[in-house]
Design a protein around this motif. Structure first.
Motif, PDB file in Angstrom:
ATOM      1  N   ALA A  12      22.557   1.389 -17.502  1.00  0.00           N
ATOM      2  CA  ALA A  12      23.732   0.752 -18.983  1.00  0.00           C
ATOM      3  C   ALA A  12      22.816  -0.780 -19.025  1.00  0.00           C
ATOM      4  O   ALA A  12      22.101  -1.192 -18.955  1.00  0.00           O
ATOM      5  CB  ALA A  12      24.949   0.781 -18.324  1.00  0.00           C
ATOM      6  N   ALA A  13      22.920  -0.433 -21.278  1.00  0.00           N
ATOM      7  CA  ALA A  13      22.106  -1.868 -21.402  1.00  0.00           C
ATOM      8  C   ALA A  13      22.995  -3.070 -21.357  1.00  0.00           C
ATOM      9  O   ALA A  13      21.972  -4.017 -20.841  1.00  0.00           O
ATOM     10  CB  ALA A  13      23.131  -1.903 -22.822  1.00  0.00           C
ATOM     11  N   PRO A  14      23.643  -3.472 -20.021  1.00  0.00           N
ATOM     12  CA  PRO A  14      24.165  -4.532 -20.029  1.00  0.00           C
ATOM     13  C   PRO A  14      23.220  -4.967 -18.389  1.00  0.00           C
ATOM     14  O   PRO A  14      22.544  -5.822 -18.370  1.00  0.00           O
ATOM     15  CB  PRO A  14      25.858  -4.788 -19.080  1.00  0.00           C
ATOM     16  CG  PRO A  14      26.343  -3.956 -20.142  1.00  0.00           C
ATOM     17  CD  PRO A  14      25.561  -2.893 -20.273  1.00  0.00           C
ATOM     18  N   GLY A  15      22.804  -4.023 -17.988  1.00  0.00           N
ATOM     19  CA  GLY A  15      21.684  -4.207 -16.547  1.00  0.00           C
ATOM     20  C   GLY A  15      20.465  -4.102 -17.153  1.00  0.00           C
ATOM     21  O   GLY A  15      19.720  -5.047 -16.367  1.00  0.00           O
ATOM     22  N   ARG A  16      19.373  -3.771 -17.704  1.00  0.00           N
ATOM     23  CA  ARG A  16      19.100  -3.470 -18.741  1.00  0.00           C
ATOM     24  C   ARG A  16      18.320  -4.887 -19.339  1.00  0.00           C
ATOM     25  O   ARG A  16      17.625  -5.980 -18.582  1.00  0.00           O
ATOM     26  CB  ARG A  16      18.768  -2.962 -20.121  1.00  0.00           C
ATOM     27  CG  ARG A  16      18.378  -1.666 -19.050  1.00  0.00           C
ATOM     28  CD  ARG A  16      18.016  -0.510 -20.649  1.00  0.00           C
ATOM     29  NE  ARG A  16      18.411  -0.574 -21.923  1.00  0.00           N
ATOM     30  CZ  ARG A  16      19.437   0.177 -22.524  1.00  0.00           C
ATOM     31  NH1 ARG A  16      19.551   0.920 -21.604  1.00  0.00           N
ATOM     32  NH2 ARG A  16      19.923   0.062 -23.202  1.00  0.00           N
ATOM     33  N   TRP A  17      19.632  -5.605 -19.790  1.00  0.00           N
ATOM     34  CA  TRP A  17      19.392  -7.183 -20.387  1.00  0.00           C
ATOM     35  C   TRP A  17      19.654  -7.916 -19.184  1.00  0.00           C
ATOM     36  O   TRP A  17      18.420  -9.446 -19.180  1.00  0.00           O
ATOM     37  CB  TRP A  17      20.645  -7.570 -21.667  1.00  0.00           C
ATOM     38  CG  TRP A  17      20.723  -7.144 -21.882  1.00  0.00           C
ATOM     39  CD1 TRP A  17      21.422  -5.890 -23.703  1.00  0.00           C
ATOM     40  CD2 TRP A  17      19.652  -7.369 -23.548  1.00  0.00           C
ATOM     41  NE1 TRP A  17      21.049  -6.121 -24.385  1.00  0.00           N
ATOM     42  CE2 TRP A  17      19.927  -6.359 -25.025  1.00  0.00           C
ATOM     43  CE3 TRP A  17      18.502  -8.408 -24.005  1.00  0.00           C
ATOM     44  CZ2 TRP A  17      19.142  -6.818 -26.124  1.00  0.00           C
ATOM     45  CZ3 TRP A  17      17.802  -8.973 -24.833  1.00  0.00           C
ATOM     46  CH2 TRP A  17      18.816  -8.063 -25.986  1.00  0.00           C
ATOM     47  N   ILE A  18      19.470  -7.760 -18.327  1.00  0.00           N
ATOM     48  CA  ILE A  18      20.208  -9.105 -17.136  1.00  0.00           C
ATOM     49  C   ILE A  18      18.945  -8.859 -16.610  1.00  0.00           C
ATOM     50  O   ILE A  18      17.547  -9.496 -15.941  1.00  0.00           O
ATOM     51  CB  ILE A  18      20.843  -8.401 -15.865  1.00  0.00           C
ATOM     52  CG1 ILE A  18      22.177  -8.679 -16.599  1.00  0.00           C
ATOM     53  CG2 ILE A  18      20.335  -9.043 -14.914  1.00  0.00           C
ATOM     54  CD1 ILE A  18      23.077  -8.534 -15.323  1.00  0.00           C
ATOM     55  N   LEU A  19      18.395  -7.518 -16.326  1.00  0.00           N
ATOM     56  CA  LEU A  19      16.899  -7.192 -16.413  1.00  0.00           C
ATOM     57  C   LEU A  19      15.650  -7.845 -16.281  1.00  0.00           C
ATOM     58  O   LEU A  19      14.543  -8.681 -16.800  1.00  0.00           O
ATOM     59  CB  LEU A  19      16.367  -5.781 -15.516  1.00  0.00           C
ATOM     60  CG  LEU A  19      16.651  -5.175 -14.739  1.00  0.00           C
ATOM     61  CD1 LEU A  19      16.802  -3.537 -14.457  1.00  0.00           C
ATOM     62  CD2 LEU A  19      16.627  -6.097 -12.875  1.00  0.00           C
ATOM     63  N   PHE A  20      15.716  -7.678 -18.360  1.00  0.00           N
ATOM     64  CA  PHE A  20      14.797  -8.189 -18.960  1.00  0.00           C
ATOM     65  C   PHE A  20      15.017  -9.798 -19.072  1.00  0.00           C
ATOM     66  O   PHE A  20      13.925 -10.649 -19.236  1.00  0.00           O
ATOM     67  CB  PHE A  20      15.800  -7.650 -20.350  1.00  0.00           C
ATOM     68  CG  PHE A  20      14.426  -8.294 -21.759  1.00  0.00           C
ATOM     69  CD1 PHE A  20      13.416  -7.916 -21.501  1.00  0.00           C
ATOM     70  CD2 PHE A  20      15.196  -9.289 -22.253  1.00  0.00           C
ATOM     71  CE1 PHE A  20      12.994  -7.831 -22.768  1.00  0.00           C
ATOM     72  CE2 PHE A  20      14.591  -9.325 -23.815  1.00  0.00           C
ATOM     73  CZ  PHE A  20      13.340  -9.057 -24.188  1.00  0.00           C
ATOM     74  N   VAL A  21      16.438 -10.803 -19.354  1.00  0.00           N
ATOM     75  CA  VAL A  21      16.884 -11.814 -19.052  1.00  0.00           C
ATOM     76  C   VAL A  21      15.612 -12.781 -17.806  1.00  0.00           C
ATOM     77  O   VAL A  21      14.977 -13.573 -17.386  1.00  0.00           O
ATOM     78  CB  VAL A  21      17.662 -12.356 -18.989  1.00  0.00           C
ATOM     79  CG1 VAL A  21      17.746 -13.854 -18.864  1.00  0.00           C
ATOM     80  CG2 VAL A  21      18.289 -12.604 -20.607  1.00  0.00           C
ATOM     81  N   LEU A  22      15.878 -11.980 -16.566  1.00  0.00           N
ATOM     82  CA  LEU A  22      14.851 -12.234 -15.496  1.00  0.00           C
ATOM     83  C   LEU A  22      13.686 -11.871 -15.288  1.00  0.00           C
ATOM     84  O   LEU A  22      12.814 -12.821 -14.844  1.00  0.00           O
ATOM     85  CB  LEU A  22      15.546 -11.486 -13.935  1.00  0.00           C
ATOM     86  CG  LEU A  22      17.137 -11.703 -13.545  1.00  0.00           C
ATOM     87  CD1 LEU A  22      17.661 -10.581 -12.692  1.00  0.00           C
ATOM     88  CD2 LEU A  22      17.294 -12.849 -12.926  1.00  0.00           C
ATOM     89  N   ALA A  23      13.094 -10.980 -16.207  1.00  0.00           N
ATOM     90  CA  ALA A  23      11.637 -10.719 -16.139  1.00  0.00           C
ATOM     91  C   ALA A  23      11.134 -12.112 -17.368  1.00  0.00           C
ATOM     92  O   ALA A  23       9.880 -12.420 -16.393  1.00  0.00           O
ATOM     93  CB  ALA A  23      11.826  -9.260 -17.282  1.00  0.00           C
ATOM     94  N   TRP A  24      12.206 -12.572 -18.107  1.00  0.00           N
ATOM     95  CA  TRP A  24      11.416 -13.546 -18.737  1.00  0.00           C
ATOM     96  C   TRP A  24      11.208 -15.018 -18.206  1.00  0.00           C
ATOM     97  O   TRP A  24      10.549 -15.726 -17.673  1.00  0.00           O
ATOM     98  CB  TRP A  24      11.983 -13.615 -20.588  1.00  0.00           C
ATOM     99  CG  TRP A  24      11.000 -12.759 -21.123  1.00  0.00           C
ATOM    100  CD1 TRP A  24      12.586 -11.928 -21.773  1.00  0.00           C
ATOM    101  CD2 TRP A  24      10.136 -13.216 -21.733  1.00  0.00           C
ATOM    102  NE1 TRP A  24      11.275 -11.196 -22.586  1.00  0.00           N
ATOM    103  CE2 TRP A  24      10.212 -11.750 -22.430  1.00  0.00           C
ATOM    104  CE3 TRP A  24       9.153 -14.000 -21.721  1.00  0.00           C
ATOM    105  CZ2 TRP A  24       8.953 -11.630 -23.593  1.00  0.00           C
ATOM    106  CZ3 TRP A  24       8.069 -13.754 -21.812  1.00  0.00           C
ATOM    107  CH2 TRP A  24       7.858 -13.125 -23.111  1.00  0.00           C
TER     108      TRP A  24
END
Length: 131
Positions: A12-24
């Protein structure tokens, strides 16, 4: 008739955003690791690529094709290769960190757990193919 496109993300979108921030965060740590001898950057870049693969294929592609950051990640993905210098820096950093933890006086049980993890990670790294 409109062709149905496959779903790119499984989260879901919140999970993707968390992974995206962790990736950066991992990209930033990877860059720090490239310019300093204390921290291995390759591990963080590999983790960033994994996180981007699950959050943003666009930035995964950016990382994989980046002229400075991408080659070590691509080598890992294709052949499980870790450069010899990265193996030695990572192992040396863990040994130095363990020595510092002994000096600051961590308890023996904590040192045992951390030491076992460091030995396992070092053994894994040192048995990977070399570029």
């Amino acid at each position: 008739m409109m062709e149905r496109r496959p779903k790119l993300y499984s989260l879901a979108a919140p999970g993707r955003w968390i992974l995206f921030v962790l990736a950066w965060v991992c990209v930033a740590l990877g860059v720090v690791g490239i310019v300093t001898p204390v921290m291995p950057g390759t591990v963080f870049l590999i983790l960033a690529a994994w996180l981007f693969a699950r959050s943003s294929p666009r930035f995964e592609n950016w990382l994989l094709t980046h002229p400075r950051l991408g080659p070590s990640v691509v080598a890992w993905r294709e052949n499980g290769v870790v450069p010899r210098w990265a193996q030695l820096v990572a192992t040396g950093s863990m040994a130095g960190s363990f020595g510092l933890l002994v000096v600051i006086g961590l308890s023996v049980p904590v040192l045992t757990i951390i030491g076992a993890i460091f030995v396992a990670v070092s053994a894994y790294l040192l048995t990977r193919p070399v570029t």
